[in-house]
Design a protein around this motif. Structure first.
Motif, PDB file in Angstrom:
ATOM      1  N   LEU A  84      65.015  -0.375  24.181  1.00 34.19           N
ATOM      2  CA  LEU A  84      65.813  -1.250  24.130  1.00 34.19           C
ATOM      3  C   LEU A  84      65.255  -2.257  22.504  1.00 34.19           C
ATOM      4  CD1 LEU A  84      63.111  -2.605  26.752  1.00 34.19           C
ATOM      5  CD2 LEU A  84      65.578  -2.270  26.793  1.00 34.19           C
ATOM      6  N   ALA A  85      65.010  -2.103  21.212  1.00 29.51           N
ATOM      7  CA  ALA A  85      65.295  -2.585  20.030  1.00 29.51           C
ATOM      8  C   ALA A  85      66.140  -1.457  19.539  1.00 29.51           C
ATOM      9  CB  ALA A  85      63.954  -2.177  19.094  1.00 29.51           C
ATOM     10  N   GLY A  87      69.491  -9.724  15.887  1.00 33.40           N
ATOM     11  CA  GLY A  87      69.060  -8.496  16.521  1.00 33.40           C
ATOM     12  C   GLY A  87      68.529  -8.548  15.302  1.00 33.40           C
ATOM     13  N   ALA A  88      68.121  -8.432  13.888  1.00 31.98           N
ATOM     14  CA  ALA A  88      66.872  -8.591  13.250  1.00 31.98           C
ATOM     15  C   ALA A  88      65.988  -9.397  13.406  1.00 31.98           C
ATOM     16  CB  ALA A  88      67.289  -7.583  11.724  1.00 31.98           C
ATOM     17  N   LEU A  89      66.482 -10.611  13.456  1.00 33.43           N
ATOM     18  CA  LEU A  89      65.744 -11.763  13.727  1.00 33.43           C
ATOM     19  C   LEU A  89      64.474 -11.549  15.162  1.00 33.43           C
ATOM     20  CD1 LEU A  89      63.852 -14.311  12.955  1.00 33.43           C
ATOM     21  CD2 LEU A  89      66.039 -15.144  13.810  1.00 33.43           C
ATOM     22  N   LEU A  90      65.505 -11.349  16.477  1.00 31.20           N
ATOM     23  CA  LEU A  90      65.114 -11.098  17.436  1.00 31.20           C
ATOM     24  C   LEU A  90      63.749  -9.544  17.849  1.00 31.20           C
ATOM     25  CD1 LEU A  90      67.965 -11.930  19.793  1.00 31.20           C
ATOM     26  CD2 LEU A  90      65.732 -13.156  19.189  1.00 31.20           C
ATOM     27  N   ASN A  91      64.040  -8.575  17.396  1.00 25.89           N
ATOM     28  CA  ASN A  91      63.579  -7.547  17.487  1.00 25.89           C
ATOM     29  C   ASN A  91      61.755  -7.973  16.310  1.00 25.89           C
ATOM     30  OD1 ASN A  91      64.444  -5.918  18.609  1.00 25.89           O
ATOM     31  ND2 ASN A  91      65.767  -5.196  17.013  1.00 25.89           N
ATOM     32  N   GLY A  92      62.230  -8.473  15.610  1.00 25.20           N
ATOM     33  CA  GLY A  92      60.979  -8.360  15.113  1.00 25.20           C
ATOM     34  C   GLY A  92      59.783 -10.220  15.556  1.00 25.20           C
ATOM     35  N   ALA A  93      60.960 -10.696  16.190  1.00 29.42           N
ATOM     36  CA  ALA A  93      60.186 -11.616  16.894  1.00 29.42           C
ATOM     37  C   ALA A  93      59.277 -11.539  17.847  1.00 29.42           C
ATOM     38  CB  ALA A  93      61.177 -13.146  17.180  1.00 29.42           C
ATOM     39  N   ILE A  94      59.659 -10.285  18.639  1.00 34.21           N
ATOM     40  CA  ILE A  94      59.206  -9.363  19.914  1.00 34.21           C
ATOM     41  C   ILE A  94      58.665  -8.537  19.399  1.00 34.21           C
ATOM     42  CG2 ILE A  94      59.750  -8.047  21.756  1.00 34.21           C
ATOM     43  CD1 ILE A  94      62.967  -8.515  21.606  1.00 34.21           C
ATOM     44  N   LEU A  95      58.415  -8.177  17.886  1.00 30.56           N
ATOM     45  CA  LEU A  95      56.817  -7.306  17.759  1.00 30.56           C
ATOM     46  C   LEU A  95      55.928  -8.404  16.847  1.00 30.56           C
ATOM     47  CD1 LEU A  95      58.545  -4.615  15.184  1.00 30.56           C
ATOM     48  CD2 LEU A  95      57.662  -4.327  17.130  1.00 30.56           C
ATOM     49  N   VAL A  96      56.473  -9.523  16.816  1.00 32.15           N
ATOM     50  CA  VAL A  96      55.411 -10.306  16.539  1.00 32.15           C
ATOM     51  C   VAL A  96      54.127 -10.963  17.985  1.00 32.15           C
ATOM     52  CG1 VAL A  96      54.545 -13.081  15.897  1.00 32.15           C
ATOM     53  CG2 VAL A  96      56.210 -10.958  14.207  1.00 32.15           C
ATOM     54  N   ILE A  97      54.982 -10.432  18.658  1.00 33.54           N
ATOM     55  CA  ILE A  97      55.518 -11.326  20.437  1.00 33.54           C
ATOM     56  C   ILE A  97      53.847 -10.280  20.946  1.00 33.54           C
ATOM     57  CG2 ILE A  97      55.740 -11.964  22.495  1.00 33.54           C
ATOM     58  CD1 ILE A  97      57.721 -14.013  20.709  1.00 33.54           C
ATOM     59  N   ILE A  98      54.582  -9.657  21.033  1.00 34.96           N
ATOM     60  CA  ILE A  98      54.026  -8.088  21.773  1.00 34.96           C
ATOM     61  C   ILE A  98      52.769  -7.125  21.815  1.00 34.96           C
ATOM     62  CG2 ILE A  98      54.626  -5.723  22.397  1.00 34.96           C
ATOM     63  CD1 ILE A  98      57.107  -6.505  23.159  1.00 34.96           C
ATOM     64  N   ASN A  99      52.551  -7.561  20.012  1.00 27.60           N
ATOM     65  CA  ASN A  99      51.186  -6.705  19.334  1.00 27.60           C
ATOM     66  C   ASN A  99      50.502  -7.645  19.201  1.00 27.60           C
ATOM     67  OD1 ASN A  99      50.276  -5.745  17.455  1.00 27.60           O
ATOM     68  ND2 ASN A  99      51.048  -5.875  15.413  1.00 27.60           N
ATOM     69  N   PRO A 100      49.984  -9.117  19.470  1.00 26.33           N
ATOM     70  CA  PRO A 100      48.633  -9.427  19.805  1.00 26.33           C
ATOM     71  C   PRO A 100      48.523  -9.138  20.910  1.00 26.33           C
ATOM     72  CG  PRO A 100      50.647 -11.314  18.748  1.00 26.33           C
ATOM     73  CD  PRO A 100      51.169  -9.700  18.553  1.00 26.33           C
ATOM     74  N   ALA A 101      49.647  -9.689  22.240  1.00 24.20           N
ATOM     75  CA  ALA A 101      49.465  -9.188  23.121  1.00 24.20           C
ATOM     76  C   ALA A 101      49.585  -7.540  24.368  1.00 24.20           C
ATOM     77  CB  ALA A 101      50.804 -10.084  24.292  1.00 24.20           C
TER      78      ALA A 101
END
Length: 134
Positions: A53-54, A84-98
């Motif tokens: 997806l990324a 796209g790079a910003l969205l991928n980074g934001a997704i990683l920041v959210i998903i990692n702790p989850a």
């Protein structure tokens, strides 16, 4: 000195190839996980789906970013790849702790279940010893 040329058209094709290759591998891994009833293979397939997806998001925004300027976007759409790079980074920041939270809860539940099973086994052996049962 020679001029430095970038051929961005071919890089888009390579991203597309990587997307489809990763997508096909993800499907194969899902099928393999189901057929072997392996949670670790299924977990890796989910991980690969996230990668797919990324890559797909990056590829889509890269293609969209090639559109030329119009009356609404006078600079053009070139900054979409940055989005796209910003969205991928934001997704990683959210998903990692989850992901860590879900993993911690699952491991905590497994430890509690193991402790209860051991306690139950211990009580059962104690009861059998008191009553003379084997």
């Amino acid at each position: 000195m020679s001029a430095h040329h970038h051929d961005h058209h071919h890089s888009g094709e390579r991203i597309g190839f990587a997307f489809f290759l990763n997508f096909i591998f993800t499907i194969i891994e899902f099928v393999g996980g189901v057929l072997t009833n392996s949670t670790s293979i299924m977990a890796d397939a989910v991980h690969d789906l996230g990668d797919t997806l990324a890559i797909g998001l990056g590829w889509l925004l890269d293609k969209s970013g090639r559109k030329s300027a119009d009356h609404r976007f006078t600079y053009g759409y070139r900054r979409l790849s940055l989005l796209g790079a910003l969205l991928n980074g934001a997704i990683l920041v959210i998903i990692n702790p989850a992901t860590k939270y879900v993993g911690f809860r699952a491991s905590s539940l497994l430890r509690i279940k193991a402790w209860l099973a051991a306690k139950g086994d211990s009580l059962s052996k104690s009861h059998n010893a008191e009553t003379g049962q084997a």
